[in-house]
Design an enzyme around this catalytic site. Sequence first.
Site, PDB file in Angstrom:
ATOM      1  N   HIS A  19       0.411   4.279  -1.641  1.00  0.00           N
ATOM      2  CA  HIS A  19      -0.295   4.968  -0.553  1.00  0.00           C
ATOM      3  C   HIS A  19       0.744   5.468   0.454  1.00  0.00           C
ATOM      4  O   HIS A  19       1.867   4.944   0.512  1.00  0.00           O
ATOM      5  CB  HIS A  19      -1.278   4.011   0.139  1.00  0.00           C
ATOM      6  CG  HIS A  19      -2.511   3.736  -0.666  1.00  0.00           C
ATOM      7  ND1 HIS A  19      -3.589   3.055  -0.169  1.00  0.00           N
ATOM      8  CD2 HIS A  19      -2.819   4.071  -1.948  1.00  0.00           C
ATOM      9  CE1 HIS A  19      -4.538   2.973  -1.108  1.00  0.00           C
ATOM     10  NE2 HIS A  19      -4.081   3.579  -2.198  1.00  0.00           N
ATOM     11  N   GLU A  22       1.127   5.029   3.572  1.00  0.00           N
ATOM     12  CA  GLU A  22       1.650   4.006   4.492  1.00  0.00           C
ATOM     13  C   GLU A  22       2.717   3.140   3.821  1.00  0.00           C
ATOM     14  O   GLU A  22       3.755   2.831   4.413  1.00  0.00           O
ATOM     15  CB  GLU A  22       0.519   3.070   4.961  1.00  0.00           C
ATOM     16  CG  GLU A  22      -0.614   3.739   5.696  1.00  0.00           C
ATOM     17  CD  GLU A  22      -1.744   4.152   4.768  1.00  0.00           C
ATOM     18  OE1 GLU A  22      -1.481   4.734   3.687  1.00  0.00           O
ATOM     19  OE2 GLU A  22      -2.916   3.918   5.112  1.00  0.00           O
ATOM     20  N   CYS A  72      -6.427   1.379   4.357  1.00  0.00           N
ATOM     21  CA  CYS A  72      -7.220   0.469   3.519  1.00  0.00           C
ATOM     22  C   CYS A  72      -6.726  -0.959   3.777  1.00  0.00           C
ATOM     23  O   CYS A  72      -5.764  -1.181   4.521  1.00  0.00           O
ATOM     24  CB  CYS A  72      -7.061   0.836   2.046  1.00  0.00           C
ATOM     25  SG  CYS A  72      -5.425   0.453   1.372  1.00  0.00           S
ATOM     26  N   CYS A  79      -2.985  -1.585   2.861  1.00  0.00           N
ATOM     27  CA  CYS A  79      -2.039  -0.999   3.824  1.00  0.00           C
ATOM     28  C   CYS A  79      -2.123  -1.692   5.180  1.00  0.00           C
ATOM     29  O   CYS A  79      -1.099  -1.926   5.830  1.00  0.00           O
ATOM     30  CB  CYS A  79      -2.296   0.495   3.959  1.00  0.00           C
ATOM     31  SG  CYS A  79      -1.883   1.393   2.446  1.00  0.00           S
TER      32      CYS A  79
HETATM   33 ZN    ZN Z   1      -3.844   2.180   1.704  1.00  0.00          ZN
END
Ligand code: ZN
Length: 239
Positions: free
Chosen positions: A141, A143, A171, A174
Amino acid sequence: MLTTPPLAPKTVAALHRLGIHTLEELRQTGAVQTFLLLKASGLTLTKSTLWQLESLLNGTLPQEITQHDKTRLLAELKKHPPVAAFPPQEEMEHFMREALRQAEQSAADGEIPVGAVIVSDGKIIASAHNTCIADCNVSCHAEINALAQAGSEMQNYRLDGCDIYITLEPCAMCASALIQARIKRVIYGAAEPKTGAAGSIVNLFADKRLNTHTAIRGGILQEECRAVLSRFFQNKRKG
Ligand SMILES: [Zn+2]
């Protein structure tokens, strides 16, 4: 308007800088959060300021605050998640635009368009976007990619004092990584109603047992941040 007395002139001035001018605005933020915001903005305060704020909300005098009220306020203070004074709106929008550029790059690569930048002392030290498909890795992701970049830039996996700007609410994976990296402030654009872990589904940042240093703020350039995602999914359906 909030005035002196009962509040000290420097407290009133700091409240104005935080955008809290009226009793109604104080009520929306609450006595405990306001007290923490004042501390985060650099004021040295004693508990008497907390009693003053609470008494203003109750329409009473500070000396009328009961021991019961004080105990309740102190308990609230203890379990309150971290708060921080955030940068001025223009500054947050400036860095969010950089994150949006990263999100556009994701879209161009056929990845779900989410972008992130990490800022240390007013300087971008990492810019990244989602690369799950290209890397065949569910953890890539924006992040997580940005944290890895910033860690190597700083030669430290702990990023104390750094901020992250993300186009989408993080999410759970993260959010947990951001907390563990000790990011100071998380600024995100659009809320993610299906997987958001900064309040939409759960709020990992709000649990003092998990998080003692990361403050969050959402809704920065949220229209633009949402638009980049909806354009991507519309094109996908068309294609
Ligand atoms: Zn994430």
